[in-house]
Write a protein that holds these residues in place. Sequence first.
Motif, PDB file in Angstrom:
ATOM      1  N   GLY A 284       1.018  -1.330   0.525  1.00 23.40           N
ATOM      2  CA  GLY A 284       0.351   0.215  -0.220  1.00 23.40           C
ATOM      3  C   GLY A 284       1.074   1.341   0.160  1.00 23.40           C
ATOM      4  O   GLY A 284       1.871   1.636   0.916  1.00 23.40           O
ATOM      5  N   ALA A 285       0.153   2.595  -0.703  1.00 17.59           N
ATOM      6  CA  ALA A 285       1.304   3.277  -1.136  1.00 17.59           C
ATOM      7  C   ALA A 285       0.713   4.374  -0.394  1.00 17.59           C
ATOM      8  O   ALA A 285       0.504   5.361  -0.166  1.00 17.59           O
ATOM      9  CB  ALA A 285       0.769   4.160  -2.079  1.00 17.59           C
ATOM     10  N   THR A 286       2.374   4.089   1.084  1.00 23.93           N
ATOM     11  CA  THR A 286       2.148   5.577   2.380  1.00 23.93           C
ATOM     12  C   THR A 286       2.822   6.615   1.472  1.00 23.93           C
ATOM     13  O   THR A 286       3.697   6.320   1.140  1.00 23.93           O
ATOM     14  CB  THR A 286       2.838   4.677   3.171  1.00 23.93           C
ATOM     15  N   ASP A 287       2.427   7.320   3.134  1.00 28.59           N
ATOM     16  CA  ASP A 287       3.519   8.903   2.267  1.00 28.59           C
ATOM     17  C   ASP A 287       4.842   8.922   2.265  1.00 28.59           C
ATOM     18  O   ASP A 287       5.066   8.953   1.655  1.00 28.59           O
ATOM     19  CB  ASP A 287       2.739   9.803   3.025  1.00 28.59           C
ATOM     20  N   GLY A 288       4.864   7.590   3.200  1.00 29.52           N
ATOM     21  CA  GLY A 288       6.063   7.385   3.113  1.00 29.52           C
ATOM     22  C   GLY A 288       7.054   6.476   2.223  1.00 29.52           C
ATOM     23  O   GLY A 288       8.351   6.669   1.507  1.00 29.52           O
ATOM     24  N   LEU A 289       5.700   5.681   1.557  1.00 29.19           N
ATOM     25  CA  LEU A 289       6.460   4.794   0.312  1.00 29.19           C
ATOM     26  C   LEU A 289       6.745   5.888  -0.980  1.00 29.19           C
ATOM     27  O   LEU A 289       7.832   5.902  -1.626  1.00 29.19           O
ATOM     28  CB  LEU A 289       5.985   3.216  -0.394  1.00 29.19           C
TER      29      LEU A 289
ATOM     30  N   GLU B  68       7.945   9.367  -0.792  1.00 28.74           N
ATOM     31  CA  GLU B  68       8.764   9.845  -0.781  1.00 28.74           C
ATOM     32  C   GLU B  68       9.669   9.024  -1.409  1.00 28.74           C
ATOM     33  O   GLU B  68      10.532  10.093  -1.975  1.00 28.74           O
ATOM     34  CB  GLU B  68       9.044  10.085   0.568  1.00 28.74           C
ATOM     35  N   ARG B  69      10.057   8.340  -1.131  1.00 31.48           N
ATOM     36  CA  ARG B  69      11.053   7.238  -1.511  1.00 31.48           C
ATOM     37  C   ARG B  69      11.064   6.771  -3.122  1.00 31.48           C
ATOM     38  O   ARG B  69      11.571   6.884  -3.746  1.00 31.48           O
ATOM     39  CB  ARG B  69      11.142   6.035  -1.146  1.00 31.48           C
ATOM     40  N   LEU B  70       9.531   7.264  -4.195  1.00 34.37           N
ATOM     41  CA  LEU B  70       9.644   6.912  -5.086  1.00 34.37           C
ATOM     42  C   LEU B  70       9.695   8.426  -6.042  1.00 34.37           C
ATOM     43  O   LEU B  70       9.977   8.327  -7.231  1.00 34.37           O
ATOM     44  CB  LEU B  70       7.686   6.927  -5.362  1.00 34.37           C
ATOM     45  N   ALA B  71       9.110   9.258  -5.040  1.00 31.15           N
ATOM     46  CA  ALA B  71       9.314  10.516  -5.819  1.00 31.15           C
ATOM     47  C   ALA B  71      10.959  10.843  -6.746  1.00 31.15           C
ATOM     48  O   ALA B  71      10.667  11.669  -7.469  1.00 31.15           O
ATOM     49  CB  ALA B  71       9.174  12.272  -4.766  1.00 31.15           C
TER      50      ALA B  71
ATOM     51  N   VAL C  37       6.100  16.049  -9.762  1.00 27.64           N
ATOM     52  CA  VAL C  37       6.567  15.564  -8.487  1.00 27.64           C
ATOM     53  C   VAL C  37       4.466  16.237  -7.665  1.00 27.64           C
ATOM     54  O   VAL C  37       4.029  14.953  -7.278  1.00 27.64           O
ATOM     55  CB  VAL C  37       7.004  16.042  -7.751  1.00 27.64           C
ATOM     56  N   GLU C  38       4.967  16.854  -7.598  1.00 23.78           N
ATOM     57  CA  GLU C  38       3.125  17.364  -6.854  1.00 23.78           C
ATOM     58  C   GLU C  38       2.404  17.382  -7.929  1.00 23.78           C
ATOM     59  O   GLU C  38       1.222  16.663  -7.304  1.00 23.78           O
ATOM     60  CB  GLU C  38       3.448  19.264  -7.010  1.00 23.78           C
ATOM     61  N   GLY C  39       1.979  16.870  -9.133  1.00 23.29           N
ATOM     62  CA  GLY C  39       1.122  16.726  -9.739  1.00 23.29           C
ATOM     63  C   GLY C  39       0.557  15.261  -9.428  1.00 23.29           C
ATOM     64  O   GLY C  39      -0.431  14.797  -9.350  1.00 23.29           O
ATOM     65  N   TRP C  40       1.781  14.703  -9.847  1.00 18.05           N
ATOM     66  CA  TRP C  40       1.637  12.612  -9.345  1.00 18.05           C
ATOM     67  C   TRP C  40       1.084  12.699  -8.055  1.00 18.05           C
ATOM     68  O   TRP C  40       0.096  12.107  -7.307  1.00 18.05           O
ATOM     69  CB  TRP C  40       3.147  13.088  -9.386  1.00 18.05           C
TER      70      TRP C  40
ATOM     71  N   ALA D  63       3.178   0.898  -3.921  1.00 17.32           N
ATOM     72  CA  ALA D  63       4.370   0.875  -4.922  1.00 17.32           C
ATOM     73  C   ALA D  63       5.192  -0.723  -4.928  1.00 17.32           C
ATOM     74  O   ALA D  63       4.562  -1.600  -4.267  1.00 17.32           O
ATOM     75  CB  ALA D  63       5.254   1.395  -3.771  1.00 17.32           C
ATOM     76  N   VAL D  64       5.846  -1.032  -5.904  1.00 17.37           N
ATOM     77  CA  VAL D  64       6.404  -2.115  -6.541  1.00 17.37           C
ATOM     78  C   VAL D  64       7.617  -2.522  -5.889  1.00 17.37           C
ATOM     79  O   VAL D  64       8.273  -1.006  -5.519  1.00 17.37           O
ATOM     80  CB  VAL D  64       6.483  -2.127  -8.054  1.00 17.37           C
ATOM     81  N   MET D  65       7.796  -3.103  -5.044  1.00 17.61           N
ATOM     82  CA  MET D  65       9.192  -3.702  -4.155  1.00 17.61           C
ATOM     83  C   MET D  65       9.552  -4.262  -4.973  1.00 17.61           C
ATOM     84  O   MET D  65       9.362  -5.443  -4.646  1.00 17.61           O
ATOM     85  CB  MET D  65       8.547  -3.648  -2.952  1.00 17.61           C
ATOM     86  N   VAL D  66      10.926  -4.067  -4.955  1.00 18.46           N
ATOM     87  CA  VAL D  66      12.324  -5.209  -5.761  1.00 18.46           C
ATOM     88  C   VAL D  66      12.885  -5.306  -5.040  1.00 18.46           C
ATOM     89  O   VAL D  66      13.953  -4.146  -5.084  1.00 18.46           O
ATOM     90  CB  VAL D  66      12.340  -4.779  -6.750  1.00 18.46           C
TER      91      VAL D  66
END
Length: 223
Positions: free
Chosen positions: A20-25, A27-30, A60-63, A84-87
Motif C-alpha cells: 500500500g502506497a503510504t506517504d513514506g513510500l 516520498e521514496r518514489l518521488a 512530482v506535485e501533480g503526481w 508501490a512496487v518493491m524489488v
Amino acid sequence: MSPYPPLDVRIVTPRLELRGATDGLLERLAPLVRAGEATADPPPWDDPSSFYEDDPDRRVEGWLRGVWRGRGTVSPDRWRLHFAVMVDDEPVGMQDVIGDEFDTFGTVETSSWISTAVRGRGIGSETRAAILHLAFDGLGAREAHSEAAVDNAGSNAISERLGYERNGTSWATHQGEPVLGQRWLLRREAWEASRRDDIRMHGIGACRATLGIDVASAPDPRS
C-alpha cells in the motif's frame, strides 16, 4: 500498522512485493518521478498527465495530488488502490487497481508505471500478475480491463501473456495528438485456468470492509 486499512495491504510474489502506497513510500518514489523515470515510451496513456510536465517539481506535485485524490475517493461503487512496487525492498514503480461501479459489475481496471532502470526484466508482468491475484482472489472481481496505445508493445505483450483477450480499440490523446488504443479483457474463468499458487496476500479482510466489498455476494454481470 496504518490507521487506514488499504495502506496495510501487501501482495507478495517470489520476485517482488506490492505494498500500500503510504506517504513514506511515495516520498521514496518521488526521486524517480522527478528524474522522469516514470515516463514510458510511448508516453503515458492518461491525458492530461502530470508525467508530461517539464518542470520536475510540478511533475512530482501533480503526481502526488493524483495519488491523494484517488486514495480519498472510496465508496462501494468507486475506489482506487495505489501500491508501490518493491524489488529487494526498493521502490521501483507503482501499480493501481480501480473499481468503477464495482458493486454492480464486479469489474476492475489496472494501471502502472515501472522505472526505466528496471524495465525489460519481467517486473511489469510479475507486477500485473500480483495485482490480478488481488483483484480476483482478494476482492472477488469478475473481469479485469486494461488499455494501452497500440504501439505500446510492452504493455500489450503483458496483457496477451497473462491471458487477456482483445476487446476492441478506442481513441485518446497524448499531449493533444490522437492515439489509437488497444483494449484488453481478462475474464475470471481465464484467470482461474492459469492462477498461480505462489502469491500471498496480507491485510485483505480489513481492506474489503473499507471498500464495502462482500466477496461472498460479489456481483456476477452475466446473471
